[in-house]
Design a protein around this motif. Structure first.
Motif, short mmCIF file in Angstrom:
data_model
loop_
_atom_site.label_atom_id
_atom_site.label_comp_id
_atom_site.label_asym_id
_atom_site.label_seq_id
_atom_site.Cartn_x
_atom_site.Cartn_y
_atom_site.Cartn_z
N ILE A 10 0.86 -1.17 0.08
CA ILE A 10 -0.02 -0.03 0.05
C ILE A 10 0.68 1.08 0.02
CG2 ILE A 10 -1.91 1.33 1.07
CD1 ILE A 10 -2.59 -1.20 2.55
N LYS A 18 -3.09 5.08 4.78
CA LYS A 18 -2.34 3.78 4.38
C LYS A 18 -2.48 3.04 5.70
CE LYS A 18 1.54 5.80 3.76
NZ LYS A 18 1.07 7.13 4.04
N ALA A 22 -4.29 -0.95 5.98
CA ALA A 22 -3.42 -1.98 6.04
C ALA A 22 -4.06 -2.67 7.34
CB ALA A 22 -1.93 -1.56 6.43
N GLU A 98 2.87 -1.33 4.35
CA GLU A 98 2.22 0.06 3.93
C GLU A 98 3.34 0.76 4.10
OE1 GLU A 98 1.65 2.70 5.78
OE2 GLU A 98 1.76 1.87 7.67
N LEU A 118 -1.45 -1.24 -4.45
CA LEU A 118 -2.53 -0.45 -4.29
C LEU A 118 -1.84 1.16 -3.77
CD1 LEU A 118 -4.98 -1.97 -1.94
CD2 LEU A 118 -5.05 -1.95 -4.42
#
Length: 206
Positions: A10, A18, A22, A98, A118
């Motif tokens: 992420i 984030k 996560a 992340e 992502l």
């Protein structure tokens, strides 16, 4: 049967959400969550308590230099992060990683059937409001606001640059200001992981 989901990476700028995503994913998938923030030191946000080195960092440097240092910090972190990601995949340990250091241009080559990438993005006004609210901007004095403004400027630029890089590298972008979009990606990945696990179990039973 497709490849088993191993990792979710992420990316996104500061305060885009984030860590929140996560945590939701790691809980839903029953796996480890790791944040790049805890892996290397770098001047953080200038609130709630401002340490002298952090104040000097934001007071003495231009916005361009502050952003340059951020990018260099991420570049220096990436080789170690890449090894950790590859080791996690090889070991078959499902994980969610992340952090702002997961820049789209770094992450994109690792995306595969086993790794989802992502990039969280939000409108500048949304991020500015979030950061000012958390920092207590309205109650801060002139000096405090100056430090906060520099951090915000750095973060908004990073938000824009990450969005551009995600587009250029074909990385999936999630609107972090839309609760439905965040819920949908959690549901999607949980369904994907569950279907893969069921398919694997069925194949092993045969």
């Amino acid at each position: 049967m497709g490849e088993i989901l191993s990792g979710v990476l992420i990316a996104g700028s500061s305060h885009v959400g984030k860590t929140t995503l996560a945590k939701r994913l790691s809980e839903a998938l029953g796996c480890t969550m790791i944040s790049t923030d805890g892996l290397a030191r770098h001047p953080g946000r200038p609130w709630p308590e401002v340490r002298l080195p952090v104040a000097e960092y934001y007071e003495c440097l231009s916005p361009e230099t502050i952003y340059w240092f951020l990018r260099v910090h991420h570049e220096n972190m990436w080789p170690g992060l890449k090894r950790a990601i590859e080791d996690g995949i090889a070991a078959g340990r499902r994980f969610v990683l992340e952090g702002s250091a997961l820049r789209p241009e770094f992450v994109a080559p690792l995306i595969s059937g086993r790794v989802v990438g992502l990039c969280l993005h939000a409108d500048s006004d949304v991020l500015r409001e979030r950061m000012r609210a958390e920092a207590g901007y309205q109650e801060a004095g002139e000096a405090g606001r100056s430090l906060i403004d520099k951090f915000i400027e750095r973060s908004l630029r990073d938000n824009s640059e990450m969005y551009k890089a995600a587009q250029e590298n074909g990385m999936r972008i999630i609107d972090a200001a839309e609760p439905r979009a965040l819920a949908d990606i959690v549901d999607e990945l949980v369904r994907r992981a569950s279907s893969q696990t069921s398919a694997k179990s069925g194949a092993e039973d045969r």
